[in-house]
Design a protein around this motif. Structure first.
Motif, PDB file in Angstrom:
ATOM      1  N   LEU A   9       0.824  -1.208   0.000  1.00 33.93           N
ATOM      2  CA  LEU A   9       0.000   0.000   0.000  1.00 33.93           C
ATOM      3  C   LEU A   9       0.862   1.263   0.000  1.00 33.93           C
ATOM      4  O   LEU A   9       0.561   2.235  -0.701  1.00 33.93           O
ATOM      5  CB  LEU A   9      -0.952  -0.001   1.196  1.00 33.93           C
ATOM      6  N   ALA A  10       1.929   1.241   0.766  1.00 29.49           N
ATOM      7  CA  ALA A  10       2.837   2.387   0.787  1.00 29.49           C
ATOM      8  C   ALA A  10       3.466   2.598  -0.592  1.00 29.49           C
ATOM      9  O   ALA A  10       3.592   3.731  -1.061  1.00 29.49           O
ATOM     10  CB  ALA A  10       3.919   2.184   1.839  1.00 29.49           C
ATOM     11  N   PHE A  11       3.826   1.510  -1.244  1.00 30.84           N
ATOM     12  CA  PHE A  11       4.401   1.607  -2.578  1.00 30.84           C
ATOM     13  C   PHE A  11       3.409   2.210  -3.568  1.00 30.84           C
ATOM     14  O   PHE A  11       3.767   3.070  -4.373  1.00 30.84           O
ATOM     15  CB  PHE A  11       4.858   0.223  -3.049  1.00 30.84           C
ATOM     16  N   LEU A  12       2.166   1.764  -3.508  1.00 28.70           N
ATOM     17  CA  LEU A  12       1.146   2.316  -4.405  1.00 28.70           C
ATOM     18  C   LEU A  12       0.964   3.813  -4.180  1.00 28.70           C
ATOM     19  O   LEU A  12       0.826   4.580  -5.126  1.00 28.70           O
ATOM     20  CB  LEU A  12      -0.183   1.595  -4.219  1.00 28.70           C
ATOM     21  N   CYS A  13       0.948   4.233  -2.934  1.00 26.70           N
ATOM     22  CA  CYS A  13       0.782   5.657  -2.621  1.00 26.70           C
ATOM     23  C   CYS A  13       1.989   6.463  -3.084  1.00 26.70           C
ATOM     24  O   CYS A  13       1.857   7.595  -3.532  1.00 26.70           O
ATOM     25  CB  CYS A  13       0.575   5.850  -1.121  1.00 26.70           C
ATOM     26  N   TRP A  14       3.153   5.867  -2.985  1.00 28.77           N
ATOM     27  CA  TRP A  14       4.383   6.548  -3.355  1.00 28.77           C
ATOM     28  C   TRP A  14       4.556   6.615  -4.864  1.00 28.77           C
ATOM     29  O   TRP A  14       5.094   7.569  -5.394  1.00 28.77           O
ATOM     30  CB  TRP A  14       5.559   5.790  -2.734  1.00 28.77           C
ATOM     31  N   LEU A  15       4.054   5.632  -5.571  1.00 28.86           N
ATOM     32  CA  LEU A  15       4.335   5.464  -6.984  1.00 28.86           C
ATOM     33  C   LEU A  15       3.820   6.595  -7.868  1.00 28.86           C
ATOM     34  O   LEU A  15       4.555   7.094  -8.720  1.00 28.86           O
ATOM     35  CB  LEU A  15       3.754   4.135  -7.475  1.00 28.86           C
ATOM     36  N   ALA A  16       2.607   7.012  -7.714  1.00 29.03           N
ATOM     37  CA  ALA A  16       2.017   7.996  -8.630  1.00 29.03           C
ATOM     38  C   ALA A  16       2.794   9.314  -8.674  1.00 29.03           C
ATOM     39  O   ALA A  16       3.151   9.779  -9.744  1.00 29.03           O
ATOM     40  CB  ALA A  16       0.553   8.226  -8.294  1.00 29.03           C
ATOM     41  N   ILE A  50     -10.964  -2.126 -10.741  1.00 31.61           N
ATOM     42  CA  ILE A  50      -9.843  -1.198 -10.788  1.00 31.61           C
ATOM     43  C   ILE A  50      -9.595  -0.770 -12.225  1.00 31.61           C
ATOM     44  O   ILE A  50      -9.949  -1.472 -13.174  1.00 31.61           O
ATOM     45  CB  ILE A  50      -8.579  -1.778 -10.139  1.00 31.61           C
ATOM     46  N   ASN A  51      -8.976   0.386 -12.369  1.00 30.37           N
ATOM     47  CA  ASN A  51      -8.779   0.998 -13.672  1.00 30.37           C
ATOM     48  C   ASN A  51      -7.289   1.134 -13.941  1.00 30.37           C
ATOM     49  O   ASN A  51      -6.545   1.631 -13.092  1.00 30.37           O
ATOM     50  CB  ASN A  51      -9.460   2.367 -13.665  1.00 30.37           C
ATOM     51  N   ALA A  52      -6.849   0.729 -15.107  1.00 29.81           N
ATOM     52  CA  ALA A  52      -5.428   0.803 -15.466  1.00 29.81           C
ATOM     53  C   ALA A  52      -4.899   2.234 -15.419  1.00 29.81           C
ATOM     54  O   ALA A  52      -3.720   2.445 -15.134  1.00 29.81           O
ATOM     55  CB  ALA A  52      -5.208   0.194 -16.846  1.00 29.81           C
ATOM     56  N   ALA A  56       0.841   3.792 -13.128  1.00 30.43           N
ATOM     57  CA  ALA A  56       1.830   4.128 -14.154  1.00 30.43           C
ATOM     58  C   ALA A  56       2.051   2.922 -15.061  1.00 30.43           C
ATOM     59  O   ALA A  56       1.983   1.771 -14.609  1.00 30.43           O
ATOM     60  CB  ALA A  56       3.141   4.518 -13.488  1.00 30.43           C
ATOM     61  N   ASP A  57       2.315   3.195 -16.321  1.00 29.82           N
ATOM     62  CA  ASP A  57       2.606   2.117 -17.268  1.00 29.82           C
ATOM     63  C   ASP A  57       3.798   1.289 -16.795  1.00 29.82           C
ATOM     64  O   ASP A  57       3.810   0.069 -16.949  1.00 29.82           O
ATOM     65  CB  ASP A  57       2.880   2.678 -18.664  1.00 29.82           C
ATOM     66  N   SER A  58       4.790   1.959 -16.217  1.00 33.09           N
ATOM     67  CA  SER A  58       5.975   1.237 -15.737  1.00 33.09           C
ATOM     68  C   SER A  58       5.611   0.273 -14.609  1.00 33.09           C
ATOM     69  O   SER A  58       6.210  -0.791 -14.482  1.00 33.09           O
ATOM     70  CB  SER A  58       7.043   2.215 -15.268  1.00 33.09           C
ATOM     71  N   PHE A  59       4.630   0.631 -13.795  1.00 36.21           N
ATOM     72  CA  PHE A  59       4.161  -0.257 -12.732  1.00 36.21           C
ATOM     73  C   PHE A  59       3.406  -1.433 -13.333  1.00 36.21           C
ATOM     74  O   PHE A  59       3.638  -2.593 -12.972  1.00 36.21           O
ATOM     75  CB  PHE A  59       3.276   0.518 -11.756  1.00 36.21           C
ATOM     76  N   LEU A  60       2.517  -1.147 -14.278  1.00 34.42           N
ATOM     77  CA  LEU A  60       1.718  -2.206 -14.899  1.00 34.42           C
ATOM     78  C   LEU A  60       2.550  -3.133 -15.782  1.00 34.42           C
ATOM     79  O   LEU A  60       2.115  -4.231 -16.092  1.00 34.42           O
ATOM     80  CB  LEU A  60       0.564  -1.596 -15.694  1.00 34.42           C
ATOM     81  N   SER A  61       3.745  -2.691 -16.174  1.00 33.93           N
ATOM     82  CA  SER A  61       4.616  -3.594 -16.929  1.00 33.93           C
ATOM     83  C   SER A  61       5.224  -4.661 -16.009  1.00 33.93           C
ATOM     84  O   SER A  61       5.707  -5.683 -16.485  1.00 33.93           O
ATOM     85  CB  SER A  61       5.726  -2.818 -17.638  1.00 33.93           C
ATOM     86  N   GLN A  62       5.155  -4.425 -14.700  1.00 33.08           N
ATOM     87  CA  GLN A  62       5.698  -5.358 -13.720  1.00 33.08           C
ATOM     88  C   GLN A  62       4.634  -6.233 -13.069  1.00 33.08           C
ATOM     89  O   GLN A  62       4.929  -7.320 -12.578  1.00 33.08           O
ATOM     90  CB  GLN A  62       6.441  -4.589 -12.611  1.00 33.08           C
ATOM     91  N   ILE A  63       3.402  -5.747 -13.039  1.00 31.97           N
ATOM     92  CA  ILE A  63       2.313  -6.466 -12.377  1.00 31.97           C
ATOM     93  C   ILE A  63       1.015  -6.183 -13.141  1.00 31.97           C
ATOM     94  O   ILE A  63       0.756  -5.055 -13.528  1.00 31.97           O
ATOM     95  CB  ILE A  63       2.196  -6.053 -10.892  1.00 31.97           C
TER      96      ILE A  63
END
Length: 89
Positions: A9-16, A50-52, A56-63
């Motif tokens: 969850l922390a990663f998701l909040c930090w990522l955007a 959930i919506n793509a 970030a595209d870079s995140f979705l390229s990993q998961i």
């Protein structure tokens, strides 16, 4: 398991905001500036699908979205239904 959940969850909040700063000409920058972490978490756990565009595209390229949905289902099964997100600062 709880540590993984908190870190995820922390990663998701930090990522955007981080990805938005790296790619200033994308919609991520505007979105990160207009949505709080609390709102993002609430949306993530309470919206039926959930919506793509939330990631970030870079995140979705990993998961994949399917993997994210599985993780969220696991968190909900372990921790119960989402109640609220509170800014810890």
């Amino acid at each position: 398991m709880r540590v993984f959940i908190v870190l995820f969850l922390a990663f998701l909040c930090w990522l955007a905001p981080v990805v938005g700063a790296a790619f200033p000409h994308t919609h991520i920058t505007a979105m990160a500036a207009n949505i709080s972490s609390e709102t993002a978490l609430s949306r993530l756990f309470t919206t039926p699908e959930i919506n793509a565009s939330w990631f970030a595209d870079s995140f979705l390229s990993q998961i994949s979205l399917a993997q994210i949905e599985q993780i969220l289902q696991g968190i909900t099964a372990t921790m119960g239904q989402f109640q609220s997100a509170v800014d810890s600062q």
